[in-house]
Scaffold this motif. Structure first.
Motif, PDB file in Angstrom:
ATOM      1  N   LYS A 104      -5.134 -12.581  21.203  1.00 31.22           N
ATOM      2  CA  LYS A 104      -5.536 -13.203  20.153  1.00 31.22           C
ATOM      3  C   LYS A 104      -4.003 -14.096  19.867  1.00 31.22           C
ATOM      4  CE  LYS A 104      -8.885 -11.273  17.953  1.00 31.22           C
ATOM      5  NZ  LYS A 104     -10.088 -11.992  17.426  1.00 31.22           N
ATOM      6  N   GLY A 105      -3.016 -14.208  20.921  1.00 31.57           N
ATOM      7  CA  GLY A 105      -2.055 -14.778  20.816  1.00 31.57           C
ATOM      8  C   GLY A 105      -0.633 -14.533  19.855  1.00 31.57           C
ATOM      9  N   HIS A 106      -0.866 -13.321  19.493  1.00 31.47           N
ATOM     10  CA  HIS A 106       0.017 -12.676  18.687  1.00 31.47           C
ATOM     11  C   HIS A 106       0.784 -11.610  19.289  1.00 31.47           C
ATOM     12  CE1 HIS A 106      -1.955 -14.250  15.188  1.00 31.47           C
ATOM     13  NE2 HIS A 106      -3.110 -13.642  15.437  1.00 31.47           N
ATOM     14  N   SER A 107       2.047 -11.495  18.723  1.00 33.56           N
ATOM     15  CA  SER A 107       2.900 -10.269  19.284  1.00 33.56           C
ATOM     16  C   SER A 107       2.599  -8.886  18.443  1.00 33.56           C
ATOM     17  CB  SER A 107       4.505 -10.667  19.085  1.00 33.56           C
ATOM     18  OG  SER A 107       5.482  -9.603  19.347  1.00 33.56           O
ATOM     19  N   LEU A 108       2.731  -7.735  19.072  1.00 42.30           N
ATOM     20  CA  LEU A 108       2.525  -6.628  18.216  1.00 42.30           C
ATOM     21  C   LEU A 108       3.810  -6.276  17.445  1.00 42.30           C
ATOM     22  CD1 LEU A 108       1.225  -3.795  17.629  1.00 42.30           C
ATOM     23  CD2 LEU A 108       2.271  -2.851  19.605  1.00 42.30           C
ATOM     24  N   LEU A 109       4.944  -6.771  17.779  1.00 37.23           N
ATOM     25  CA  LEU A 109       6.032  -6.452  17.190  1.00 37.23           C
ATOM     26  C   LEU A 109       6.265  -7.467  16.075  1.00 37.23           C
ATOM     27  CD1 LEU A 109       8.721  -5.478  19.850  1.00 37.23           C
ATOM     28  CD2 LEU A 109       7.428  -3.931  18.062  1.00 37.23           C
ATOM     29  N   GLY A 110       5.729  -8.672  16.255  1.00 38.08           N
ATOM     30  CA  GLY A 110       5.798  -9.803  15.283  1.00 38.08           C
ATOM     31  C   GLY A 110       4.504  -9.825  14.329  1.00 38.08           C
ATOM     32  N   CYS A 111       4.062  -8.389  14.003  1.00 40.52           N
ATOM     33  CA  CYS A 111       2.957  -8.483  13.079  1.00 40.52           C
ATOM     34  C   CYS A 111       3.390  -8.786  11.619  1.00 40.52           C
ATOM     35  CB  CYS A 111       2.286  -7.013  12.997  1.00 40.52           C
ATOM     36  SG  CYS A 111       3.327  -5.774  12.632  1.00 40.52           S
ATOM     37  N   PRO A 112       2.454  -9.395  10.773  1.00 42.52           N
ATOM     38  CA  PRO A 112       2.696  -9.676   9.333  1.00 42.52           C
ATOM     39  C   PRO A 112       3.448  -8.259   8.721  1.00 42.52           C
ATOM     40  CG  PRO A 112       0.730 -10.411  10.111  1.00 42.52           C
ATOM     41  CD  PRO A 112       0.975  -9.502  11.134  1.00 42.52           C
ATOM     42  N   TRP A 113       4.234  -8.695   7.633  1.00 43.21           N
ATOM     43  CA  TRP A 113       4.953  -7.691   6.812  1.00 43.21           C
ATOM     44  C   TRP A 113       3.940  -6.681   6.151  1.00 43.21           C
ATOM     45  CZ3 TRP A 113       9.461  -6.221   7.950  1.00 43.21           C
ATOM     46  CH2 TRP A 113      10.303  -6.956   8.551  1.00 43.21           C
ATOM     47  N   VAL A 114       2.845  -7.408   5.611  1.00 44.91           N
ATOM     48  CA  VAL A 114       1.567  -6.616   4.954  1.00 44.91           C
ATOM     49  C   VAL A 114       1.389  -5.401   5.576  1.00 44.91           C
ATOM     50  CG1 VAL A 114      -0.342  -7.762   6.067  1.00 44.91           C
ATOM     51  CG2 VAL A 114      -0.475  -6.908   3.714  1.00 44.91           C
ATOM     52  N   VAL A 115       1.311  -5.133   6.880  1.00 42.07           N
ATOM     53  CA  VAL A 115       0.897  -3.930   7.515  1.00 42.07           C
ATOM     54  C   VAL A 115       2.023  -2.743   7.119  1.00 42.07           C
ATOM     55  CG1 VAL A 115      -0.307  -4.957   9.531  1.00 42.07           C
ATOM     56  CG2 VAL A 115       2.166  -4.344   9.743  1.00 42.07           C
ATOM     57  N   HIS A 116       3.168  -3.188   6.665  1.00 40.13           N
ATOM     58  CA  HIS A 116       4.131  -2.054   6.549  1.00 40.13           C
ATOM     59  C   HIS A 116       4.038  -1.689   5.047  1.00 40.13           C
ATOM     60  CE1 HIS A 116       6.046  -3.016  10.463  1.00 40.13           C
ATOM     61  NE2 HIS A 116       6.095  -4.136   9.899  1.00 40.13           N
ATOM     62  N   VAL A 117       3.116  -2.149   4.081  1.00 39.58           N
ATOM     63  CA  VAL A 117       3.217  -1.666   2.680  1.00 39.58           C
ATOM     64  C   VAL A 117       1.574  -1.603   2.400  1.00 39.58           C
ATOM     65  CG1 VAL A 117       5.209  -2.978   1.791  1.00 39.58           C
ATOM     66  CG2 VAL A 117       3.077  -4.213   2.008  1.00 39.58           C
ATOM     67  N   PRO A 118       1.253  -0.710   1.602  1.00 39.93           N
ATOM     68  CA  PRO A 118       1.926  -0.029   0.725  1.00 39.93           C
ATOM     69  C   PRO A 118       2.611   1.093   1.683  1.00 39.93           C
ATOM     70  CG  PRO A 118      -0.068   0.350   0.364  1.00 39.93           C
ATOM     71  CD  PRO A 118      -0.234  -0.828   1.268  1.00 39.93           C
ATOM     72  N   GLN A 119       3.605   1.870   1.314  1.00 42.55           N
ATOM     73  CA  GLN A 119       4.288   2.900   2.157  1.00 42.55           C
ATOM     74  C   GLN A 119       3.585   4.039   2.352  1.00 42.55           C
ATOM     75  OE1 GLN A 119       8.453   2.892   0.895  1.00 42.55           O
ATOM     76  NE2 GLN A 119       8.823   0.890   1.536  1.00 42.55           N
ATOM     77  N   ASN A 120       2.900   4.410   1.430  1.00 38.06           N
ATOM     78  CA  ASN A 120       2.164   5.799   1.445  1.00 38.06           C
ATOM     79  C   ASN A 120       1.013   5.685   2.005  1.00 38.06           C
ATOM     80  OD1 ASN A 120       4.163   6.946  -0.014  1.00 38.06           O
ATOM     81  ND2 ASN A 120       3.464   6.221  -2.054  1.00 38.06           N
ATOM     82  N   CYS A 121       1.129   5.515   3.431  1.00 38.27           N
ATOM     83  CA  CYS A 121      -0.327   5.473   4.092  1.00 38.27           C
ATOM     84  C   CYS A 121      -1.212   6.775   4.125  1.00 38.27           C
ATOM     85  CB  CYS A 121       0.124   5.181   5.374  1.00 38.27           C
ATOM     86  SG  CYS A 121      -1.581   4.773   6.429  1.00 38.27           S
ATOM     87  N   THR A 122      -2.412   6.639   3.858  1.00 40.90           N
ATOM     88  CA  THR A 122      -3.275   7.694   3.719  1.00 40.90           C
ATOM     89  C   THR A 122      -4.196   7.884   5.065  1.00 40.90           C
ATOM     90  OG1 THR A 122      -4.825   6.623   2.528  1.00 40.90           O
ATOM     91  CG2 THR A 122      -2.943   7.874   1.307  1.00 40.90           C
ATOM     92  N   ASP A 123      -3.884   6.922   5.914  1.00 41.57           N
ATOM     93  CA  ASP A 123      -5.023   6.764   7.222  1.00 41.57           C
ATOM     94  C   ASP A 123      -4.760   8.103   8.316  1.00 41.57           C
ATOM     95  OD1 ASP A 123      -6.761   6.322   9.107  1.00 41.57           O
ATOM     96  OD2 ASP A 123      -5.795   4.605   9.561  1.00 41.57           O
ATOM     97  N   PHE A 124      -5.577   9.137   8.117  1.00 42.93           N
ATOM     98  CA  PHE A 124      -5.357  10.154   8.968  1.00 42.93           C
ATOM     99  C   PHE A 124      -6.856  10.459   9.742  1.00 42.93           C
ATOM    100  CE2 PHE A 124      -2.962  11.523   5.473  1.00 42.93           C
ATOM    101  CZ  PHE A 124      -1.622  11.631   6.059  1.00 42.93           C
TER     102      PHE A 124
END
Length: 121
Positions: free
Chosen positions: A20-40
């Motif tokens: 997609k022309g993106h860098s994994l390490l350059g992902c948008p900040w939104v993926v880091h919030v909210p901090q209490n991730c409930t995805d198991f």
């Protein structure tokens, strides 16, 4: 990486980002919030699932229907409540102008430092 072996989950998402022309390490900040991730659901690092969702939502036609099995509810609610995604004709779409993909991690960190410095003024 886990130990001395490369974690294949990261490589898979990294490949999707590059396509997609993106860098994994350059992902948008939104993926880091909210901090209490409930995805198991996927038994993998939640950030990878979140990045995959953003990539899916970037598709020209968006995502059809509800994708609750694909993303944690907390993250989905955050995207909806903060207008990162919109629903158009039964399809969810990512508002691309709402997020910045950075070319690499150092650019991402420098942007954060710059924003913090602006807030302190």
């Amino acid at each position: 990486m886990l130990g001395t072996k490369i974690d294949q989950r990261y490589l898979k998402v990294q490949q999707l980002c590059y396509e997609k022309g993106h860098s994994l390490l350059g992902c948008p900040w939104v993926v880091h919030v909210p901090q209490n991730c409930t995805d198991f659901w996927h038994l993998s690092p939640p950030i990878l699932n979140r990045i995959c969702i953003l990539l899916m939502l970037e598709e020209p036609n968006g995502v059809n229907g509800w994708i609750s099995e694909e993303v944690d509810q907390e993250f989905w609610n955050y995207l909806v409540n903060h207008h990162w995604i919109v629903k158009r004709e039964q399809r969810w779409q990512f508002r691309g102008e709402a997020a910045t993909w950075f070319p690499d991690a150092s650019t991402k960190i420098n942007a954060l430092k710059g924003n913090l410095n602006e807030l302190r003024k």
